[in-house]
Design a protein around this motif. Structure first.
Motif, PDB file in Angstrom:
ATOM      1  N   THR A  96      -8.813   8.144   1.038  1.00  0.00           N
ATOM      2  CA  THR A  96      -9.207   6.496   1.252  1.00  0.00           C
ATOM      3  C   THR A  96      -9.821   6.871  -0.379  1.00  0.00           C
ATOM      4  N   ILE A  97     -11.494   8.037  -0.666  1.00  0.00           N
ATOM      5  CA  ILE A  97     -11.504   7.348  -1.435  1.00  0.00           C
ATOM      6  C   ILE A  97     -11.086   7.517  -2.737  1.00  0.00           C
ATOM      7  N   GLN A  98      -9.786   8.393  -2.740  1.00  0.00           N
ATOM      8  CA  GLN A  98      -8.973   8.592  -4.047  1.00  0.00           C
ATOM      9  C   GLN A  98      -8.562   7.370  -4.599  1.00  0.00           C
ATOM     10  N   ALA A  99      -8.011   7.209  -3.237  1.00  0.00           N
ATOM     11  CA  ALA A  99      -6.999   5.270  -3.537  1.00  0.00           C
ATOM     12  C   ALA A  99      -7.580   4.288  -3.392  1.00  0.00           C
ATOM     13  N   ILE A 100      -9.110   4.327  -3.398  1.00  0.00           N
ATOM     14  CA  ILE A 100     -10.210   3.611  -3.757  1.00  0.00           C
ATOM     15  C   ILE A 100     -10.269   3.462  -5.634  1.00  0.00           C
ATOM     16  N   GLU A 101     -10.657   4.811  -5.759  1.00  0.00           N
ATOM     17  CA  GLU A 101     -10.418   5.383  -6.982  1.00  0.00           C
ATOM     18  C   GLU A 101      -9.615   4.700  -8.520  1.00  0.00           C
ATOM     19  N   ALA A 102      -7.910   4.871  -7.600  1.00  0.00           N
ATOM     20  CA  ALA A 102      -6.789   5.110  -8.530  1.00  0.00           C
ATOM     21  C   ALA A 102      -6.503   3.599  -7.709  1.00  0.00           C
ATOM     22  N   ASN A 103      -6.254   3.034  -7.597  1.00  0.00           N
ATOM     23  CA  ASN A 103      -6.409   1.631  -6.998  1.00  0.00           C
ATOM     24  C   ASN A 103      -4.962   1.425  -6.665  1.00  0.00           C
ATOM     25  N   ASN A 104      -4.916   2.426  -4.865  1.00  0.00           N
ATOM     26  CA  ASN A 104      -3.500   2.799  -4.851  1.00  0.00           C
ATOM     27  C   ASN A 104      -3.913   2.072  -3.421  1.00  0.00           C
ATOM     28  N   LEU A 105      -3.136   0.565  -3.631  1.00  0.00           N
ATOM     29  CA  LEU A 105      -3.543  -0.186  -2.344  1.00  0.00           C
ATOM     30  C   LEU A 105      -2.486   0.462  -1.726  1.00  0.00           C
ATOM     31  N   PRO A 106      -0.501   0.574  -2.123  1.00  0.00           N
ATOM     32  CA  PRO A 106      -0.115   1.071  -0.577  1.00  0.00           C
ATOM     33  C   PRO A 106      -1.234   2.354  -0.382  1.00  0.00           C
ATOM     34  N   ARG A 107      -1.656   3.157  -0.518  1.00  0.00           N
ATOM     35  CA  ARG A 107      -2.278   4.204   0.140  1.00  0.00           C
ATOM     36  C   ARG A 107      -3.188   4.042   1.098  1.00  0.00           C
ATOM     37  N   LEU A 108      -3.865   3.191   0.556  1.00  0.00           N
ATOM     38  CA  LEU A 108      -5.081   2.594   1.545  1.00  0.00           C
ATOM     39  C   LEU A 108      -4.329   1.247   2.511  1.00  0.00           C
ATOM     40  N   GLU A 109      -3.341   0.791   2.325  1.00  0.00           N
ATOM     41  CA  GLU A 109      -2.529   0.561   3.729  1.00  0.00           C
ATOM     42  C   GLU A 109      -2.396   1.400   4.862  1.00  0.00           C
ATOM     43  N   ASP A 110      -1.318   2.395   4.427  1.00  0.00           N
ATOM     44  CA  ASP A 110      -1.060   3.228   4.876  1.00  0.00           C
ATOM     45  C   ASP A 110      -2.025   3.767   5.562  1.00  0.00           C
ATOM     46  N   ILE A 111      -3.018   4.851   5.243  1.00  0.00           N
ATOM     47  CA  ILE A 111      -4.159   4.801   6.042  1.00  0.00           C
ATOM     48  C   ILE A 111      -4.789   4.197   6.788  1.00  0.00           C
ATOM     49  N   VAL A 112      -4.537   3.048   6.971  1.00  0.00           N
ATOM     50  CA  VAL A 112      -4.967   1.775   8.287  1.00  0.00           C
ATOM     51  C   VAL A 112      -3.927   2.113   9.362  1.00  0.00           C
ATOM     52  N   GLU A 113      -2.323   2.164   9.041  1.00  0.00           N
ATOM     53  CA  GLU A 113      -1.214   2.451  10.398  1.00  0.00           C
ATOM     54  C   GLU A 113      -1.664   3.776  10.472  1.00  0.00           C
ATOM     55  N   GLU A 114      -2.396   5.251   9.825  1.00  0.00           N
ATOM     56  CA  GLU A 114      -2.502   6.022  10.596  1.00  0.00           C
ATOM     57  C   GLU A 114      -3.778   6.244  10.912  1.00  0.00           C
ATOM     58  N   ASP A 115      -4.619   5.681  11.509  1.00  0.00           N
ATOM     59  CA  ASP A 115      -5.664   5.208  12.388  1.00  0.00           C
ATOM     60  C   ASP A 115      -4.998   5.878  13.785  1.00  0.00           C
ATOM     61  N   GLU A 116      -4.191   5.097  14.613  1.00  0.00           N
ATOM     62  CA  GLU A 116      -2.994   5.012  15.503  1.00  0.00           C
ATOM     63  C   GLU A 116      -2.848   6.342  15.900  1.00  0.00           C
ATOM     64  N   THR A 117      -2.518   7.357  15.143  1.00  0.00           N
ATOM     65  CA  THR A 117      -2.590   8.702  14.971  1.00  0.00           C
ATOM     66  C   THR A 117      -3.787   9.500  15.311  1.00  0.00           C
ATOM     67  N   ILE A 118      -5.166   9.603  14.699  1.00  0.00           N
ATOM     68  CA  ILE A 118      -6.041   9.742  14.883  1.00  0.00           C
ATOM     69  C   ILE A 118      -6.177   9.618  16.752  1.00  0.00           C
ATOM     70  N   ASN A 119      -6.384   8.672  16.465  1.00  0.00           N
ATOM     71  CA  ASN A 119      -6.766   8.035  18.643  1.00  0.00           C
ATOM     72  C   ASN A 119      -6.112   8.121  19.391  1.00  0.00           C
ATOM     73  N   ARG A 120      -4.372   8.874  18.870  1.00  0.00           N
ATOM     74  CA  ARG A 120      -3.899   9.708  19.920  1.00  0.00           C
ATOM     75  C   ARG A 120      -4.402  10.933  19.770  1.00  0.00           C
ATOM     76  N   ILE A 121      -4.686  12.026  18.994  1.00  0.00           N
ATOM     77  CA  ILE A 121      -5.509  13.449  18.849  1.00  0.00           C
ATOM     78  C   ILE A 121      -6.322  12.688  20.484  1.00  0.00           C
ATOM     79  N   GLU A 122      -7.208  12.696  19.863  1.00  0.00           N
ATOM     80  CA  GLU A 122      -8.354  12.496  20.668  1.00  0.00           C
ATOM     81  C   GLU A 122      -8.493  12.287  22.212  1.00  0.00           C
TER      82      GLU A 122
END
Length: 215
Positions: A32-58
């Motif tokens: 997330t920090i790297q995507a913010i620095e690089a203005n990488n909006l697609p990666r930021l959108e991917d990070i939002v979507e990946e939250d479900e994976t973290i929830n499933r692991i927990e």
């Protein structure tokens, strides 16, 4: 395999699963920090979507821990390890949620490239948060009470730098809705550090059965 040996193996696997969750959460934060620095909006959108994976692991960790308690009826010291593991996993999941909140806030900024000073300030905070989480992971893996106690000093420094970041933003002529998103991002980092401190408290509980407030 004798029952006790089998149970210890399950405890070890549970701790490995929690460590894997922690590394996934930390990787998401760094991305997330790297995507913010690089203005990488697609990666930021991917990070939002990946939250479900973290929830499933927990949730998987919760299921495993619950089954261990049901099958083994562990003694007090072993039960503490399982409970601490559950609490640590929950705090890590919250760190994941806050990382997603950061990504969402960054996506609301009109053009990240226009805010080099704000991004530099976020990077300074992020470096401290990453160092703190790394040290928390090490203390958890080693059941290191002394290492856990030292986390509080790192949290205090992050609190101070967060406060300074906010003061500078509100005193700037650039204060705007976009700048407020950077204030939110910094606030989420400060909260991540609080959850890191919570993990340190659970390490102490796991080892000696006492809860200490390190905040």
């Amino acid at each position: 395999m004798p029952t006790r040996t089998h149970f210890e193996a399950e405890l070890s696997l549970l701790k490995d699963d929690i460590a894997d969750l922690g590394h996934s959460v930390l990787r998401g934060f760094q991305d997330t920090i790297q995507a913010i620095e690089a203005n990488n909006l697609p990666r930021l959108e991917d990070i939002v979507e990946e939250d479900e994976t973290i929830n499933r692991i927990e949730l998987d960790i919760n299921d495993k821990a619950t089954m261990m308690i049901a099958r083994q009826q562990p003694v007090a010291s072993d039960l503490r390890k399982i409970i601490a593991g559950l609490k640590v996993a929950s705090d890590l999941e919250r760190i994941g949620d806050l990382t997603v909140d950061m990504a969402k806030a960054a996506l609301r900024v009109d053009n990240l490239c226009n805010y080099e000073t704000e991004i530099e300030g976020l990077n300074d905070l992020a470096k401290q948060v990453i160092q703190m989480i790394h040290r928390v992971f090490l203390a958890y893996s080693q059941s290191d009470v002394i290492g856990a106690q030292h986390i509080a000093a790192l949290d205090d420094k992050i609190d101070k730098d967060y406060s300074d970041f906010v003061k500078h933003r509100f005193s700037s002529e650039k204060a705007s809705e976009d700048v407020m998103q950077f204030v939110f991002m910094a606030r989420y980092m400060e909260r991540i550090a609080d959850y890191g401190t919570n993990v340190a408290e659970w390490i102490i509980y796991e080892v000696n059965g006492q809860r200490f407030d390190l905040n």
